[in-house]
Design an enzyme around this catalytic site. Structure first.
Site, PDB file in Angstrom:
ATOM      1  N   SER A 211       0.844  -1.190   0.000  1.00 52.49           N
ATOM      2  CA  SER A 211       0.000   0.000   0.000  1.00 52.49           C
ATOM      3  C   SER A 211       0.888   1.253   0.000  1.00 52.49           C
ATOM      4  O   SER A 211       1.726   1.407  -0.885  1.00 52.49           O
ATOM      5  CB  SER A 211      -0.969  -0.044   1.184  1.00 52.49           C
ATOM      6  OG  SER A 211      -2.038   0.836   0.989  1.00 52.49           O
ATOM      7  N   ASP A 336      -8.426  -5.351  -4.613  1.00 49.43           N
ATOM      8  CA  ASP A 336      -7.773  -4.369  -3.744  1.00 49.43           C
ATOM      9  C   ASP A 336      -8.697  -3.204  -3.381  1.00 49.43           C
ATOM     10  O   ASP A 336      -8.561  -2.605  -2.318  1.00 49.43           O
ATOM     11  CB  ASP A 336      -6.535  -3.801  -4.456  1.00 49.43           C
ATOM     12  CG  ASP A 336      -5.236  -4.237  -3.787  1.00 49.43           C
ATOM     13  OD1 ASP A 336      -5.220  -4.375  -2.553  1.00 49.43           O
ATOM     14  OD2 ASP A 336      -4.243  -4.439  -4.509  1.00 49.43           O
ATOM     15  N   HIS A 455      -7.814  -5.666  -0.121  1.00 45.54           N
ATOM     16  CA  HIS A 455      -6.615  -4.904   0.234  1.00 45.54           C
ATOM     17  C   HIS A 455      -6.032  -5.444   1.543  1.00 45.54           C
ATOM     18  O   HIS A 455      -6.774  -5.720   2.482  1.00 45.54           O
ATOM     19  CB  HIS A 455      -6.976  -3.427   0.382  1.00 45.54           C
ATOM     20  CG  HIS A 455      -5.790  -2.516   0.416  1.00 45.54           C
ATOM     21  ND1 HIS A 455      -4.872  -2.468  -0.604  1.00 45.54           N
ATOM     22  CD2 HIS A 455      -5.358  -1.618   1.351  1.00 45.54           C
ATOM     23  CE1 HIS A 455      -3.936  -1.572  -0.306  1.00 45.54           C
ATOM     24  NE2 HIS A 455      -4.202  -1.052   0.876  1.00 45.54           N
TER      25      HIS A 455
END
Length: 558
Positions: A211, A336, A455
């Protein structure tokens, strides 16, 4: 039976006594002593926690060398994470004195030397995060022990400033920003100078992150300041091209922070901010509002890296020549965008509630607002092209998740993979998509049964959680974690995820400008787990079709 127990105890004690340990290690700051953890027959891991790689940083200043210490420093406890706002944005915790790192070194019968080194950069939207002890519900997600032991690599995790203290910028030389990136760079440089004493190879350093950590990895490879320090890099679900990763109007956030702490927004602002208490500055971060289809949460992240003319001398797209010698592996989770789109359109997550088509259109309008009035209609036509005249709720909800995934992660990651391959000289490029279904999906679970890898779902497999907390996982998850650790550590060792100490289930083809191949990673991999041109139709939509619409240039230039 008693004799058997005694025999086992003797064998185990002999084995663990024979497993090697570094003991006291000399660093540039002084001696450090960690803990040795026996892992069975002739295997152990040395763990060093809380080694300072820089001094306590000044407010809005680059990190400075640590002055060192006398005697032997006990490196057995994690340091504090960097000062940051709580998830509910109601309080702050952590410390300004937070530039520390942790090291895991695996050993067999003999003390290790010359091992590949993997440096972890955590995510958290540049606003929160840490790798110093438990992350969530007393669970330490970022322990390097499994990766180090299974892959025979040295693992390092580092602290870096986040939020106001890490990324506030006025967009000029008065308050240039990127302090968190400078911290990461200082840690990489410290590792390069000191890791040989811990059994690591300073000329074989891989940085990896997820991320905002994945975007940080990307920025570190693009900065000219890391020339010669980084050999390879892995970006998971985040790169420099992500719409949330680079702040194009930093002054706005700086003025909002100044207003929140009572500083003037004129030429006295920077001096006033620098003299303000660090906790007040941390709490003054621009609030991340609850998302909606018209104002998606991801567009609210106002503190992030900036083009400062120094760490990032130019826009990221123009800096890929700096990564030409770096081997690069990058990818996304196939859903995600799920948790983000769920925040923007809450009905998505409710199995008993319908999501109006209008909400999907509103989300697209918000994402395409700089691309001219026709952009959202063109994009909607693409995402709804397989709906038919009466689309099912699953079709509508999945389209919304696809839009979030593409815009926030997949298209930018593919963009940067193409840029890396196009600029690479000796550096190799690898692309992946993780498609393992979410553990939260299915009958009797909160998520729809079609939800794939959400995610952060990759983190548990990268860090070997199915092995360390076996009751929470099945055999398929242990298989998958083994595959991921094999690919990641082979890549760190050789620059090729297929070649190294560990066997892999499927040969991962390299990505080139002419052969845009990728690996689809899940627990049930076989020869058909490779593909090419990942979601090319949608990559072209976002990178070519929409930006070329009339009026896009004018909006973008503001």
């Amino acid at each position: 039976m008693e004799k058997l127990k005694i025999l086992f105890a003797v064998v185990f004690s002999v084995a663990t006594a024979s497993a090697a340990s570094l003991g006291v290690v000399q660093t540039e700051g002084g001696g450090v002593q960690g803990l040795n953890i026996p892992l069975g027959l002739l295997r152990s891991v040395d763990v060093f926690k809380g080694i300072p790689f820089a001094a306590k940083p000044g407010t809005f200043e680059k990190p400075q060398p640590h002055p060192g210490w006398d005697g032997i420093r006990k490196a057995t406890k994690f340091a504090s994470r960097c000062l940051q706002i709580s998830m509910l944005q109601t309080s702050s915790f952590g410390s300004e004195d937070c530039l520390y790192l942790n090291i895991w070194v695996p050993h067999g019968r003999h003390v290790s030397s010359g091992l590949p080194v993997m440096i972890w950069l955590y995510g958290g939207g540049f606003l929160v995060g840490g790798s110093m002890g438990p992350n969530f519900l007393n669970n330490y997600l970022y322990s390097g022990q499994e990766i180090a032991d299974k892959g025979k690599v040295v693992v390092v995790s580092v602290g870096y400033r986040v939020g106001t203290l890490g990324f506030l910028s006025t967009g000029d030389s008065l308050l240039p920003g990127n302090y968190g990136l400078w911290d990461q760079h200082a840690a990489i440089a410290w590792v390069h100078r000191n890791i040989r004493s811990f059994g690591g190879d300073p000329d074989n350093i891989t940085i990896f992150g997820e991320s905002a950590g994945g975007a940080s990895v990307s920025f570190q490879t693009l900065s000219p300041h890391n020339k010669g320090l980084i050999k390879r890099a892995i970006s998971q679900s985040g790169v420099a091209s992500c719409p949330w990763a680079l702040n194009r109007n930093p002054r706005k956030a700086a003025e909002e922070v100044a207003e929140n702490v009572g500083c003037p927004a004129d030429d006295r602002m920077v001096a006033c901010l620098k003299s303000t208490d660090a906790r007040n500055l941390t709490m003054a971060v621009p609030r991340v509002a609850q998302g909606s289809p018209d104002y998606p949460g991801v567009t609210n992240l106002l503190l992030s890296p900036v083009v400062d003319g120094d760490f990032l001398p130019d826009r990221p797209a123009n800096l890929f020549h700096n990564a030409a010698e770096v081997d690069y592996l990058a990818g996304v989770n196939d859903m995600d965008g799920h948790i983000f789109t769920l925040q923007d359109i809450p009905s998505l997550g409710d199995k008993n509630q319908e999501t109006p088509v209008e909400d999907v259109k509103r989300l697209l309008t918000a994402y395409t607002k700089e691309m001219g009035p026709a952009a959202s209609e063109i994009a909607f036509a693409e995402y709804s092209s397989n709906w038919g005249s009466t689309p099912s709720q699953d079709s509508i909800k999945r389209a919304a998740v696809d839009i979030g995934t593409d815009y926030i992660f997949l298209v930018p990651v593919q963009t940067d993979i193409y840029l890396h391959a196009a600029n690479a000289r000796s550096g190799r490029t690898y692309s992946y998509r993780l498609s393992e279904p979410s553990l939260m999906a299915g009958p009797g679970k909160p998520y729809h049964d079609w939800v794939g890898a959400d995610h952060m779902d990759d983190l548990q497999y990268v860090f070997g959680k199915p092995f360390t907390t076996p009751k929470a996982y099945g055999d398929r998850h242990r298989d998958l974690s083994g595959f991921v650790i094999a690919y990641w550590t082979n890549f760190a060792r050789t620059g090729n995820p297929n070649k190294g100490n560990l066997k892999v289930p499927v040969t991962w083809p390299a990505f080139t400008s002419t052969e845009a191949q990728f690996l689809d990673i899940n627990a049930k991999m076989n020869e058909s787990s490779t593909g090419r041109d990942m979601r090319l139709r949608f990559v072209r939509l976002w990178t070519s079709t929409l930006p070329s619409l009339p009026s896009y240039g004018a909006a973008d230039a503001q």
